[in-house]
Design an enzyme around this catalytic site. Sequence first.
Site, short mmCIF file in Angstrom:
data_model
loop_
_atom_site.label_atom_id
_atom_site.label_comp_id
_atom_site.label_asym_id
_atom_site.label_seq_id
_atom_site.Cartn_x
_atom_site.Cartn_y
_atom_site.Cartn_z
N GLY A 132 0.51 -1.64 0.29
CA GLY A 132 0.14 0.03 0.22
C GLY A 132 0.81 1.30 -0.25
O GLY A 132 1.91 1.29 0.46
N GLN A 136 2.72 9.72 1.62
CA GLN A 136 3.46 8.92 1.94
C GLN A 136 4.78 9.71 0.40
O GLN A 136 6.07 9.38 0.29
CB GLN A 136 4.08 7.38 1.68
CG GLN A 136 3.12 7.14 2.69
CD GLN A 136 2.97 5.69 3.11
OE1 GLN A 136 2.06 5.15 2.53
NE2 GLN A 136 4.02 4.98 3.66
N CYS A 156 6.25 -0.13 7.22
CA CYS A 156 5.34 1.11 6.40
C CYS A 156 6.83 1.69 5.63
O CYS A 156 7.84 1.69 6.29
CB CYS A 156 4.87 1.73 7.50
SG CYS A 156 4.61 3.55 6.78
N LEU A 157 6.18 1.65 4.58
CA LEU A 157 7.58 2.26 3.55
C LEU A 157 7.93 3.26 3.95
O LEU A 157 9.30 3.36 3.99
CB LEU A 157 6.83 2.42 2.19
CG LEU A 157 6.32 1.32 1.36
CD1 LEU A 157 5.90 1.39 0.16
CD2 LEU A 157 7.80 -0.07 0.98
N HIS A 177 -4.46 0.48 7.42
CA HIS A 177 -3.16 1.47 7.60
C HIS A 177 -3.11 2.57 6.50
O HIS A 177 -3.00 3.65 6.78
CB HIS A 177 -2.10 0.04 7.29
CG HIS A 177 -0.62 1.02 7.08
ND1 HIS A 177 0.22 0.01 8.39
CD2 HIS A 177 0.08 1.88 6.08
CE1 HIS A 177 1.11 0.76 7.95
NE2 HIS A 177 1.02 2.02 7.24
N GLU A 178 -3.76 2.34 5.39
CA GLU A 178 -3.02 3.40 4.15
C GLU A 178 -4.39 4.45 4.54
O GLU A 178 -4.21 5.67 4.74
CB GLU A 178 -3.30 3.00 2.84
CG GLU A 178 -2.64 1.62 2.55
CD GLU A 178 -1.28 2.20 2.88
OE1 GLU A 178 -0.72 3.63 2.75
OE2 GLU A 178 -0.37 1.82 2.48
N HIS A 223 -2.72 6.92 7.26
CA HIS A 223 -2.06 7.66 6.65
C HIS A 223 -2.90 9.29 6.39
O HIS A 223 -2.72 10.04 6.69
CB HIS A 223 -1.71 7.44 5.91
CG HIS A 223 -0.06 6.61 5.43
ND1 HIS A 223 1.29 7.02 6.66
CD2 HIS A 223 0.00 5.25 5.61
CE1 HIS A 223 1.94 6.29 6.73
NE2 HIS A 223 1.79 4.83 6.03
#
Length: 186
Positions: free
Chosen positions: A45, A50, A107-108, A149-150, A153
């Site tokens: 994701g 991000q 997480c990226l 999760h996304e 964000h």
Amino acid sequence: MVLPIVNYGHPVLRRKGTQIESVTPTIKKLIGDMIETMEANHGVGLAAQQIGQALQLTVVDVREVVDRPSWAEQDGQRIDLNSLMPLVLINPKLTLSGEIETGPEGCLSFPEIFADIGRPSIVDVEALDAAGQPILLRCGGLLARAIQHEVDHLNGILFIDRMSTSTKEELQPDLDALQAETRSAL
């Protein structure tokens, strides 16, 4: 085009995204770039924050993860995940249900930092797709976790905010180092 991913410590990660009024050519290009960026970084994701954009836009693709099953339904019928992926969610709204399940997350924007996070097992998603058309889904498994999760964000919430106190304390030196490195580069 693969875009740079911002790391923890960048202020955009704490910004709530603005609603997208229409799917313009610029938004379509951004969607394509986000999918390419997610794939290049082996993520499941990616939220607009991000890549430095405070927008209500995220992309998700769980097809490559075989050890953590996912499912999705539309109108009460199971659907093939391949027909959905990569999933684009514009202006998503979630309704959470089911048991709280604890599972691993990364997480990226937090390279090499992982933790077990508790999240509801089922999510109902109402959003617009990449064409600006309404989409209604019920999801479970990794897909439900990734969407939550996304969408966090998109609201300026990070997975560290969902960690247990003891886990966050354990990871605090790594978090502090990442934050300091990011801020010094700004």
